[in-house]
Design a protein around this motif. Sequence first.
Motif, short mmCIF file in Angstrom:
data_model
loop_
_atom_site.label_atom_id
_atom_site.label_comp_id
_atom_site.label_asym_id
_atom_site.label_seq_id
_atom_site.Cartn_x
_atom_site.Cartn_y
_atom_site.Cartn_z
N ILE A 123 0.85 -1.19 0.00
CA ILE A 123 0.00 0.00 0.00
C ILE A 123 0.89 1.24 0.00
CG2 ILE A 123 -1.75 1.29 1.34
CD1 ILE A 123 -2.88 -1.28 0.14
N GLY A 124 0.64 2.15 -0.92
CA GLY A 124 1.44 3.36 -1.03
C GLY A 124 0.99 4.44 -0.06
N SER A 125 1.77 5.51 0.01
CA SER A 125 1.49 6.59 0.96
C SER A 125 0.27 7.40 0.53
CB SER A 125 2.69 7.51 1.08
OG SER A 125 2.71 8.40 0.00
N GLU A 126 -0.26 8.18 1.47
CA GLU A 126 -1.47 8.98 1.23
C GLU A 126 -1.25 9.98 0.10
OE1 GLU A 126 -0.03 8.74 4.25
OE2 GLU A 126 -1.48 7.89 5.63
N SER A 127 -0.04 10.53 0.00
CA SER A 127 0.14 11.60 -0.97
C SER A 127 0.85 11.16 -2.24
CB SER A 127 0.90 12.78 -0.33
OG SER A 127 1.74 12.34 0.69
N HIS A 128 1.71 10.14 -2.16
CA HIS A 128 2.50 9.81 -3.34
C HIS A 128 2.29 8.40 -3.88
CE1 HIS A 128 4.45 13.54 -2.40
NE2 HIS A 128 4.72 13.11 -1.19
N GLY A 129 1.39 7.63 -3.28
CA GLY A 129 1.19 6.26 -3.75
C GLY A 129 2.43 5.41 -3.48
N ILE A 130 2.60 4.36 -4.25
CA ILE A 130 3.74 3.47 -4.08
C ILE A 130 4.99 4.17 -4.64
CG2 ILE A 130 4.73 1.26 -4.83
CD1 ILE A 130 1.84 0.16 -4.96
N SER A 131 6.10 4.19 -3.85
CA SER A 131 7.34 4.85 -4.30
C SER A 131 7.80 4.27 -5.63
CB SER A 131 8.50 4.61 -3.33
OG SER A 131 8.14 4.82 -2.02
N GLU A 132 8.35 5.15 -6.43
CA GLU A 132 8.86 4.74 -7.74
C GLU A 132 9.82 3.56 -7.65
OE1 GLU A 132 10.83 7.39 -11.03
OE2 GLU A 132 9.32 8.54 -9.92
N LYS A 133 10.67 3.59 -6.63
CA LYS A 133 11.70 2.53 -6.51
C LYS A 133 11.08 1.18 -6.13
CE LYS A 133 13.12 3.31 -1.66
NZ LYS A 133 12.19 4.34 -1.15
N GLU A 146 -10.12 11.64 -7.39
CA GLU A 146 -8.90 11.27 -8.09
C GLU A 146 -8.28 9.99 -7.55
OE1 GLU A 146 -5.67 14.17 -8.24
OE2 GLU A 146 -7.08 15.42 -9.36
N SER A 147 -8.53 9.72 -6.27
CA SER A 147 -7.94 8.53 -5.66
C SER A 147 -8.79 8.12 -4.48
CB SER A 147 -6.52 8.84 -5.19
OG SER A 147 -6.58 9.88 -4.21
N LEU A 148 -8.52 6.92 -3.98
CA LEU A 148 -9.16 6.45 -2.76
C LEU A 148 -8.21 6.67 -1.59
CD1 LEU A 148 -10.65 3.08 -4.04
CD2 LEU A 148 -11.99 4.93 -3.03
N ASN A 149 -8.74 6.85 -0.40
CA ASN A 149 -7.91 6.90 0.81
C ASN A 149 -7.12 5.58 0.90
OD1 ASN A 149 -7.84 5.77 3.70
ND2 ASN A 149 -8.01 7.96 4.08
N ALA A 150 -5.89 5.64 1.39
CA ALA A 150 -5.01 4.45 1.45
C ALA A 150 -5.66 3.31 2.24
CB ALA A 150 -3.66 4.82 2.08
N SER A 151 -6.35 3.63 3.33
CA SER A 151 -6.93 2.56 4.15
C SER A 151 -8.15 1.94 3.47
CB SER A 151 -7.28 3.06 5.56
OG SER A 151 -8.37 3.95 5.52
N ILE A 152 -8.84 2.72 2.64
CA ILE A 152 -9.99 2.18 1.89
C ILE A 152 -9.49 1.27 0.77
CG2 ILE A 152 -12.00 2.76 0.45
CD1 ILE A 152 -12.37 3.69 3.32
#
Lengths: 261, 261
Positions: free
Chosen positions: A203-213, A237-243
């Motif tokens: 699961i990626g972060s709230e603001s940046h999603g899954i890190s590029e690396k 635009e996106s769903l909350n990370a926990s959802i």
Amino acid sequence: MLSHNQIKYINSLKIKKYRYQHNAFFVEGEKGVAELLKSTLHIVKVFALREWIDANYSLLENRKTEIQEITPDELKKVSDLLSPNLVIAVADIPMQELPDISGFNSMMLALDGIRDPGNMGTIIRTADWFGINKIVCSSDSVDVYNPKVVQATMGSFSRVEVFYVDLLEFFSRLPSTIPVFGALLDGPDISEKSFRKKGIILIGSESHGISEKLVPFVNEPVYIPHFMANTSANYAESLNASIANGIICYEICKQLYKNII
Amino acid sequence: MLSHNQIKYINSLKIKKYRYQHNAFFVEGEKGVAELLKSTLHIVKVFALREWIDANYSLLENRKTEIQEITPDELKKVSDLLSPNLVIAVADIPMQELPDISGFNSMMLALDGIRDPGNMGTIIRTADWFGINKIVCSSDSVDVYNPKVVQATMGSFSRVEVFYVDLLEFFSRLPSTIPVFGALLDGPDISEKSFRKKGIILIGSESHGISEKLVPFVNEPVYIPHFMANTSANYAESLNASIANGIICYEICKQLYKNII
């Protein structure tokens, strides 16, 4: 009654640095403390109002925990809640060792930079609901023993082990045969995928999603669609990370465990 | 610069009573304000740092919104965030009329006593993701224009209409042919149900679930299972309200819209 030093000690546990210095954290509220008392975690002391002690006598007898009666005013001085509850308990931070992942055969979560305590707590609670009891987090994720995280887990902190690791190193060592599920915007519709093998949900972060690396390690990308026929409409635009985590856990666990039984 | 009266006015909008007295609310942060500028909501004024004004010139030109430059220190005096962003905008609370539900044919949410601003905002954002743009709430639910709710919607406040009603009266007037989906502990496994008709998803409060008086209106009960084969294990007692809502929206919308296309 609470001494000045006890007040200072408990309040210090609101800060990560002191939690790890004292190797202790606290749990507040009836639900959380009840789950703590049922767990195998080592409890240092329970501080409670008379009312709670009287109502929970049997729970305390079984556990032989040291208990100290305090007043509502004293509780307010250490509470992390706007409306302090009846009880607060201090427990040791358990020693945990990341299990060997070479022969890994269960479901696990990996959290990449989850900063919001509410999201982190909710993700731990959801994992617990679906029987996932191991989570690895990047070291910039919020600490699981932060009082707001503990609170949001609604007791699940006592059943789910959370490890802080270097996720790049973790995924580099992971055998490539283990599925790594991750929500990517160009991934295939999750509802049309078949899941037959246990793995790790990233699961990626709230603001940046899954890190590029970390994206290259996602060998089972998924996408949660809007489903609506009207594709020209505007949507969130996106769903909350926990959802997103909740929906992915639901869909994967549904397929995996329904097919096993 | 911000006058003393402006600071007082914006801060008053953090309190529900004054929001409805002034019929106004505020939106903070780049994402929320960008969505506000794209919406049809009436904007009273945008207060922003020079940096934001320079970067968003075209957005402002299109909207012909009154704009006032402020300093970071001034923003801090009115912000509801720990780390104030670059911009804050005041907008009118829109007049909304609950649509006629006799010929109702879309998906809608009904929220029964959702008190947590984070949960409310996340539920609105999830609804928006799945194209659900109408929500009815019991009057004891948190106000949608609470700054923490607006923040948690990540802009979805501008696309989803939220109505505060007496839910008992609302459901009493609802034709019984309209499905009312609700998570009940003794409901059938949601993943084994077929959903063919649009209706209302009823979500219960964080602490008490669906009110006893509303349970009889749930004609399509559902249950989100643990799925795990090991049924003797201990799990979280419940899911967070916004997670349960996310999973129910996902499963129902998936079936409804995939079958329509």
